[in-house]
Design a protein around this motif. Structure first.
Motif, PDB file in Angstrom:
ATOM      1  N   LEU A 199      34.446  46.094 -18.072  1.00 12.25           N
ATOM      2  CA  LEU A 199      33.188  46.253 -17.348  1.00 12.25           C
ATOM      3  C   LEU A 199      32.013  46.265 -18.316  1.00 12.25           C
ATOM      4  N   GLU A 200      32.171  46.962 -19.414  1.00 12.51           N
ATOM      5  CA  GLU A 200      31.066  47.007 -20.376  1.00 12.51           C
ATOM      6  C   GLU A 200      30.790  45.616 -20.938  1.00 12.51           C
ATOM      7  N   GLU A 201      31.857  44.882 -21.266  1.00 16.71           N
ATOM      8  CA  GLU A 201      31.659  43.533 -21.803  1.00 16.71           C
ATOM      9  C   GLU A 201      31.008  42.620 -20.772  1.00 16.71           C
ATOM     10  N   ARG A 202      31.426  42.775 -19.505  1.00 23.32           N
ATOM     11  CA  ARG A 202      30.869  41.903 -18.460  1.00 23.32           C
ATOM     12  C   ARG A 202      29.408  42.212 -18.215  1.00 23.32           C
ATOM     13  N   ILE A 203      29.055  43.474 -18.234  1.00 29.31           N
ATOM     14  CA  ILE A 203      27.646  43.832 -18.018  1.00 29.31           C
ATOM     15  C   ILE A 203      26.785  43.234 -19.125  1.00 29.31           C
ATOM     16  N   ARG A 204      27.261  43.323 -20.343  1.00 31.69           N
ATOM     17  CA  ARG A 204      26.477  42.799 -21.452  1.00 31.69           C
ATOM     18  C   ARG A 204      26.459  41.260 -21.463  1.00 31.69           C
ATOM     19  N   ARG A 246      24.453  34.781  -8.689  1.00 34.83           N
ATOM     20  CA  ARG A 246      25.702  35.347  -8.162  1.00 34.83           C
ATOM     21  C   ARG A 246      25.446  36.453  -7.161  1.00 34.83           C
ATOM     22  N   PHE A 247      24.432  37.268  -7.371  1.00 35.36           N
ATOM     23  CA  PHE A 247      24.132  38.344  -6.420  1.00 35.36           C
ATOM     24  C   PHE A 247      23.799  37.776  -5.061  1.00 35.36           C
ATOM     25  N   GLU A 248      22.949  36.720  -5.041  1.00 35.75           N
ATOM     26  CA  GLU A 248      22.582  36.135  -3.757  1.00 35.75           C
ATOM     27  C   GLU A 248      23.778  35.456  -3.112  1.00 35.75           C
ATOM     28  N   LEU A 249      24.681  34.970  -3.932  1.00 33.17           N
ATOM     29  CA  LEU A 249      25.857  34.294  -3.392  1.00 33.17           C
ATOM     30  C   LEU A 249      26.868  35.276  -2.809  1.00 33.17           C
ATOM     31  N   LEU A 250      26.986  36.427  -3.425  1.00 32.83           N
ATOM     32  CA  LEU A 250      28.041  37.374  -3.023  1.00 32.83           C
ATOM     33  C   LEU A 250      27.573  38.414  -2.017  1.00 32.83           C
ATOM     34  N   ASP A 257      18.734  45.849 -12.862  1.00 35.03           N
ATOM     35  CA  ASP A 257      19.834  46.508 -13.565  1.00 35.03           C
ATOM     36  C   ASP A 257      20.972  46.831 -12.615  1.00 35.03           C
ATOM     37  N   LEU A 258      20.624  47.290 -11.418  1.00 35.24           N
ATOM     38  CA  LEU A 258      21.665  47.609 -10.448  1.00 35.24           C
ATOM     39  C   LEU A 258      22.405  46.344 -10.027  1.00 35.24           C
ATOM     40  N   ARG A 259      21.617  45.217  -9.891  1.00 35.50           N
ATOM     41  CA  ARG A 259      22.269  43.956  -9.534  1.00 35.50           C
ATOM     42  C   ARG A 259      23.271  43.545 -10.606  1.00 35.50           C
ATOM     43  N   ARG A 260      22.856  43.656 -11.876  1.00 43.25           N
ATOM     44  CA  ARG A 260      23.747  43.287 -12.961  1.00 43.25           C
ATOM     45  C   ARG A 260      25.059  44.091 -12.886  1.00 43.25           C
ATOM     46  N   ARG A 261      24.973  45.420 -12.664  1.00 44.23           N
ATOM     47  CA  ARG A 261      26.166  46.260 -12.643  1.00 44.23           C
ATOM     48  C   ARG A 261      27.032  45.972 -11.427  1.00 44.23           C
ATOM     49  N   LEU A 262      26.385  45.634 -10.265  1.00 50.31           N
ATOM     50  CA  LEU A 262      27.169  45.305  -9.072  1.00 50.31           C
ATOM     51  C   LEU A 262      27.952  44.009  -9.269  1.00 50.31           C
ATOM     52  N   VAL A 263      27.278  43.006  -9.850  1.00 52.36           N
ATOM     53  CA  VAL A 263      27.960  41.730 -10.069  1.00 52.36           C
ATOM     54  C   VAL A 263      29.088  41.909 -11.078  1.00 52.36           C
ATOM     55  N   ALA A 264      28.824  42.670 -12.139  1.00 54.19           N
ATOM     56  CA  ALA A 264      29.860  42.885 -13.145  1.00 54.19           C
ATOM     57  C   ALA A 264      31.041  43.655 -12.554  1.00 54.19           C
ATOM     58  N   SER A 265      30.764  44.668 -11.720  1.00 54.87           N
ATOM     59  CA  SER A 265      31.843  45.440 -11.095  1.00 54.87           C
ATOM     60  C   SER A 265      32.685  44.548 -10.203  1.00 54.87           C
ATOM     61  N   ALA A 298      37.726  41.879  -9.227  1.00 48.89           N
ATOM     62  CA  ALA A 298      38.381  40.653  -8.761  1.00 48.89           C
ATOM     63  C   ALA A 298      39.399  40.161  -9.766  1.00 48.89           C
ATOM     64  N   GLN A 299      39.163  40.434 -11.058  1.00 46.63           N
ATOM     65  CA  GLN A 299      40.081  39.987 -12.093  1.00 46.63           C
ATOM     66  C   GLN A 299      41.299  40.910 -12.216  1.00 46.63           C
ATOM     67  N   TYR A 300      41.080  42.260 -12.220  1.00 45.12           N
ATOM     68  CA  TYR A 300      42.176  43.205 -12.503  1.00 45.12           C
ATOM     69  C   TYR A 300      42.736  43.917 -11.260  1.00 45.12           C
ATOM     70  N   GLY A 301      42.011  43.885 -10.166  1.00 44.95           N
ATOM     71  CA  GLY A 301      42.454  44.620  -8.991  1.00 44.95           C
ATOM     72  C   GLY A 301      43.813  44.210  -8.479  1.00 44.95           C
ATOM     73  N   PRO A 302      44.092  42.882  -8.295  1.00 46.06           N
ATOM     74  CA  PRO A 302      45.411  42.509  -7.784  1.00 46.06           C
ATOM     75  C   PRO A 302      46.554  42.985  -8.671  1.00 46.06           C
ATOM     76  N   ALA A 303      46.368  42.988  -9.969  1.00 44.44           N
ATOM     77  CA  ALA A 303      47.453  43.437 -10.861  1.00 44.44           C
ATOM     78  C   ALA A 303      47.678  44.952 -10.749  1.00 44.44           C
ATOM     79  N   PHE A 304      46.596  45.698 -10.669  1.00 50.06           N
ATOM     80  CA  PHE A 304      46.732  47.161 -10.590  1.00 50.06           C
ATOM     81  C   PHE A 304      47.243  47.615  -9.227  1.00 50.06           C
ATOM     82  N   HIS A 305      47.094  46.747  -8.216  1.00 50.94           N
ATOM     83  CA  HIS A 305      47.460  47.164  -6.860  1.00 50.94           C
ATOM     84  C   HIS A 305      48.959  47.383  -6.703  1.00 50.94           C
TER      85      HIS A 305
END
Length: 730
Positions: free
Chosen positions: A79-84, A94-98, A133-141, A146-153
């Motif tokens: 998450l930290e890497e994605r935010i940066r 991406r925010f407008e798309l999602l 800033d909030l948009r950046r963190r929402l998109v990164a989250s 989406a990348q790790y959730g299916p594996a952790f599930h």
């Protein structure tokens, strides 16, 4: 001679009883030792097994919590890497798309691009300002989940990222529409897992675990794990998992050591899993009694939280072993009741006891048979032989061929019987000679006895003579006193006046009438003769009274002699007696001495009916007591001499007569010797009066006692005799 009775406790039976008791004691001690040994062994094994079980279970149960922490390390870094890494243009596109701003004031996943199955959803409550800033963190989250959730599930119910402002990005395939269904005012700020990530509640910025709660949708028990993410010193997001606990709770309750049970505590003592817990039920709704017991276990466990060694709880009879679960910091505890250890030890000891009792019965049966054959029957033969020897039959037959102790005893018994027979014959011969010597000695003793009787008789006659002299002396003193008083009265009679009057009348015989009527001296003749006549009559009566006393005294002397003559022979026949009269007679006998010594007499006499008694013995005792009291007051001033005489009837049908004086008194050391023969405190005394009086009181069936408070305090002599009423005369 009668044969000896059969023994109440035969040797075989008593031996069996004693040996049986001793063997039973040994068996009991062996059983007790076996129990303690088995208990100690089983306890050591059980505690070792308990420690191993808790350690293995802790390793097993903490794996999911360790995995959750490892996942959070990956998610936090991604998450930290994605935010940066996100550029402003990419964030905007991406925010407008999602996501889309909805009319209810919320920001949610865009409906047209959200399939509602296994996609990540985002929810921003109404009232939250959505800046760059909030948009950046929402998109990164969104991208990270989406990348790790299916594996952790595969191991976790869901994965989600919360932002401090209140938005949430959630991957929960079973509830993928949660973001779309949430109310506009719903906020993660109100959830239990949110506050534990805030800096004020988690200053060390460590992974934190919530308590156990029940999901309102699935009804399962869950716990949430949250790891805060700080960038540039600011809290920007928190990574979280919901960890299902159903399997853990089920294993904790169902999978345990035989007879034991498992409990899981939070660090604050909250119960996570415990016996009797129902899925989906809060701990507060359970019964309070088991929970109080478990809380007491937790308090004892806190004393040594990181020590895996089992701990004994004597107050509840249990053992506990505890291990800390890594990640959550919870405590996995196994409780082993002591009965689980003691029951097998008791069963083993019971088997030892039963086997010992069976062995005891078999051993006693064998021993009984051996004793009966080898001991009881030979001893019975000895008993019968003893009875025959006691009856005088010395010809007994015993088995002297045995080589053991009983054979030796038989031979010794045979020798003893022969020796007894020999001594019996010797004793018979000696007895015949002894009887002859006893007859000769008996004749000698009879002669000596006759001599002793004569000696005792002479000694008794001497004592009687002394007693007679003493009592007669006391009465003769009174006789002498009365005779002297009578002599004084006769010598004081003015008989010379009668002669002068006769001369005067003879000289005037010719004119006697004129002389008596007209002469001055003649007129006094007739009154003088009248007074002289009255005076002579009074003096004659007084002399007659004194002579009567002399007569009574003389009669008493004769009675004293008769009393002493009959002292050692047939007792005098009792006659009716008025004790008050005898008491007055004793005072009258001593009246001359009492008057001469100026002794005042006080009488306290209770009238009593006539009684049967020996009058002369009682009178002798009273005369002696009054006489002694008179002499005891010689040292008292004349106007203070007082003799008190008291007579009363007691409750035990006795009469008590007290003679009390205020004279010289008696020292304490003299009180025990006062009635001894020959003891006296008077220079001219002979020590026989009180001795004879005490003997006479005993012959009357009573007693004579003395009491004194010491020298100068007077003395009291008490005569106590039985009161036997005299029969009424018709």
């Amino acid at each position: 001679m009668q044969p000896s009775p059969s023994p109440r406790a035969p040797l075989a039976r008593s031996t069996l009883i004693h040996m049986g008791v001793r063997i039973a004691v040994v068996i009991a001690l062996s059983t007790l030792f076996s129990y303690f040994h088995m208990f100690s062994t089983l306890r050591t094994e059980a505690l070792a097994q308990l420690e191993q079980h808790v350690s293995e279970r802790a390793q097993r149960e903490q794996s999911i919590f360790v995995l959750a922490q490892d996942n959070h390390v990956v998610l936090k870094q991604a998450l930290e890497e994605r935010i940066r890494a996100l550029s402003p243009e990419e964030v905007s596109t991406r925010f407008e798309l999602l996501f889309a701003h909805l009319p209810d004031g919320t920001v949610r996943s865009r409906p047209e691009s959200f399939d509602g199955t296994k996609m990540v959803c985002v929810f921003v409550p109404r009232g939250v300002t959505v800046d760059a800033d909030l948009r950046r963190r929402l998109v990164a989250s969104h991208d990270v989940l989406a990348q790790y959730g299916p594996a952790f599930h595969t191991r976790f119910t869901d994965s989600y990222i919360t932002l401090p402002e209140g938005p949430i990005a959630l991957y929960w395939p079973e509830r993928s529409t949660w973001c779309r269904d949430a109310a506009p005012t719903d906020s993660v700020i109100d959830q239990d897992y949110f506050p534990i990530s805030l800096p004020k509640n988690n200053p060390r910025r460590m992974t934190a675990w919530s308590g156990v709660y029940v999901d309102t949708v699935s009804g399962q028990s869950l716990t949430s794990v949250t790891t805060p993410l700080d960038m540039d010193g600011r809290h920007v997001a928190s990574v979280s998992h919901d960890v299902p606990l159903s399997d853990l709770l089920g294993r904790t309750i169902a999978d345990h050591l035989p007879g034991a049970y498992n409990v899981i505590f939070r660090g604050n003592g909250q119960l996570i899993a415990y016996p009797g817990q129902k899925e989906g039920m809060s701990t507060s709704s359970e019964s309070t009694a088991p929970r109080e017991h478990l809380h007491r276990i937790f308090e004892r466990m806190k004393e040594r939280p990181d020590d895996p060694t089992p701990l004994e709880l004597p107050e509840s009879g249990e053992y506990i072993a505890t291990a800390r679960l890594q990640g959550t910091g919870w405590y996995f505890t196994t409780v082993l009741p002591e009965s689980v250890v003691s029951r097998p030890a008791f069963q083993a000891a019971r088997q030892v006891l039963l086997l010992g009792l069976v062995a005891l019965v078999v051993e006693l049966a064998i021993m009984y048979w051996v004793l009966k054959q080898q001991v009881t029957r030979p001893l019975l033969t000895f008993t019968q032989a003893t009875g025959r020897v006691a009856a005088g039959d010395f010809h007994v037959e015993l088995d002297t061929s045995r080589g053991d102790e009983l054979g030796q005893l038989a031979r010794s018994f045979r020798l003893m019987a022969d020796e007894i027979q020999r001594r019996e014959e010797a004793l018979r011969q000696a007895n015949e000679g002894l009887e002859q010597r006893v007859e000769e000695r008996t004749r000698e003793l009879k002669n000596i006895h006759q001599q002793l009787v004569q000696t005792a008789r002479r000694a008794g006659m001497a004592e009687i003579a002394t007693n007679v002299l003493h009592n007669v002396g006391n009465v003769l003193n009174s006789v002498y006193t009365s005779a002297q008083v009578a002599k004084e009265r006769v010598s004081e009679m003015r008989l010379e006046h009668v002669g002068r009057v006769a001369n005067m009348l003879e000289q005037n015989q010719a004119s006697i009438a004129t002389y008596l009527a007209q002469d001055e001296r003649g007129r006094h003749v007739m009154p003088f003769l009248s007074r002289l006549s009255q005076n002579l009559q009074d003096e004659r009566n007084e002399v007659i009274t004194l002579l009567d006393d002399v007569g009574r005294y003389t009669e008493h002397i004769g009675d004293i002699v008769k009393v002493q003559q009959n002292y050692a022979r047939i007792p005098r026949v009792h006659e009716p007696v008025v004790l008050a009269d005898l008491l007055e007679d004793s005072l009258r006998i001593n009246s001359a001495g009492l008057t001469r010594h100026q002794v005042k007499v006080q009488r306290h006499i209770v009238p009593l009916p006539p009684m049967l008694a020996d009058k002369h013995k009682i009178l002798m005792i009273l005369v002696n007591l009054v006489s002694n009291a008179k002499y005891a007051m010689d040292g008292v001033p004349r106007d203070e001499r007082l003799l008190s005489v008291r007579m009363e009837n007691t409750r035990d049908e006795h009469v008590r007569i007290e003679i009390r004086d205020n004279g010289m008194g008696i020292a304490p050391e003299m009180l025990t010797r006062i009635f001894q023969y020959g003891f006296t405190t008077r220079p001219d005394g002979h020590g026989f009066g009180l001795h004879s009086s005490a003997l006479a009181a005993q012959e009357l069936g009573g007693s004579l006692d003395v009491h004194s408070e010491g020298p100068g305090r007077g003395a009291t002599f008490t005569l106590d005799i039985p009161f036997v009423p005299a029969p009424e005369t018709p």
